[in-house]
Design an enzyme around this catalytic site. Structure first.
Site, mmCIF file in Angstrom:
data_model
loop_
_atom_site.group_PDB
_atom_site.id
_atom_site.type_symbol
_atom_site.label_atom_id
_atom_site.label_comp_id
_atom_site.label_asym_id
_atom_site.label_seq_id
_atom_site.Cartn_x
_atom_site.Cartn_y
_atom_site.Cartn_z
ATOM 1 N N TYR A 187 82.159 134.341 73.907
ATOM 2 C CA TYR A 187 82.733 135.538 74.535
ATOM 3 C C TYR A 187 81.864 136.779 74.315
ATOM 4 O O TYR A 187 82.364 137.907 74.365
ATOM 5 C CB TYR A 187 84.161 135.757 74.022
ATOM 6 C CG TYR A 187 85.171 134.855 74.690
ATOM 7 C CD1 TYR A 187 85.340 134.872 76.086
ATOM 8 C CD2 TYR A 187 85.983 133.990 73.950
ATOM 9 C CE1 TYR A 187 86.269 134.050 76.713
ATOM 10 C CE2 TYR A 187 86.925 133.167 74.575
ATOM 11 C CZ TYR A 187 87.061 133.206 75.953
ATOM 12 O OH TYR A 187 87.980 132.399 76.574
ATOM 13 N N ASN B 231 96.347 132.373 78.288
ATOM 14 C CA ASN B 231 96.210 131.908 79.680
ATOM 15 C C ASN B 231 95.618 130.508 79.818
ATOM 16 O O ASN B 231 95.072 130.135 80.856
ATOM 17 C CB ASN B 231 95.479 132.947 80.537
ATOM 18 C CG ASN B 231 94.047 133.167 80.081
ATOM 19 O OD1 ASN B 231 93.557 132.489 79.174
ATOM 20 N ND2 ASN B 231 93.370 134.109 80.715
#
Ligand code: DAT
Ligand code: MG
Length: 143
Positions: free
Chosen positions: A43, A106
């Site tokens: 990330y 998610n």
């Protein structure tokens, strides 16, 4: 990558079956606990954003399923199968639209471009973990 919430919610089979049914070919698969270092590298583009540290903490909080899927336009198609980042904006029929409620849970990560996919495959997999094979159904999927 099926995120820790997907594993904890026992949605691994459900998620994998959507990519299989669409016609994509699985060429890499492993369950793993992610190190902080790998999560931070993965990330990297979000470093400095407000959600970065909670995102990294989440990704290392339980096992994930790392996968490589192959097929025509697989990156673009997978983003649609996965749905919008915030599940509230994800269409019903997409994974996040069907199963997600909040942006920080998610369920799944998908590479956002071919170049990103290349980088992520290199980051997550060793060369010998990629399994090339010839699926017999190809002529029924592609003209
Ligand atoms: P995507 O996973 O759809 O590629 P992204 O790359 O913009 O989305 O963000 C990576 C992940 O970071 C995302 O799946 C969930 C988390 N995230 C993104 N934006 C967020 C926000 N505003 N608040 C909390 N988490 C966020
Ligand atoms: Mg992204």
């Amino acid at each position: 990558m099926i995120k820790p919430d997907g594993v904890q919610r026992h949605l691994v089979g459900e998620i994998i079956s959507r990519f299989e049914a669409k016609g994509f070919t699985l060429v890499g698969l492993k369950m793993m606990k992610v190190s902080r270092e790998l999560a931070e590298q993965h990330y990297d583009v979000h470093k400095g954003k407000s959600f970065f540290s909670s995102l990294v903490d989440f990704i290392i909080s339980a096992p994930v399923i790392a996968m490589i899927w192959e097929g025509e336009n697989v990156v673009a198609a997978a983003r649609k199968i996965i749905g919008a980042t915030d599940p509230i904006n994800a269409e019903p029929g997409s994974i996040r639209g069907d199963f997600g409620v909040s942006i920080g849970r998610n369920l799944i990560h998908g590479s956002d471009a071919i170049e990103t996919a290349r980088r992520e495959i290199e980051l997550w997999f060793k060369e010998e973990e990629l399994v090339g094979w010839e699926p017999v159904r190809q002529s029924w999927l592609y003209e």
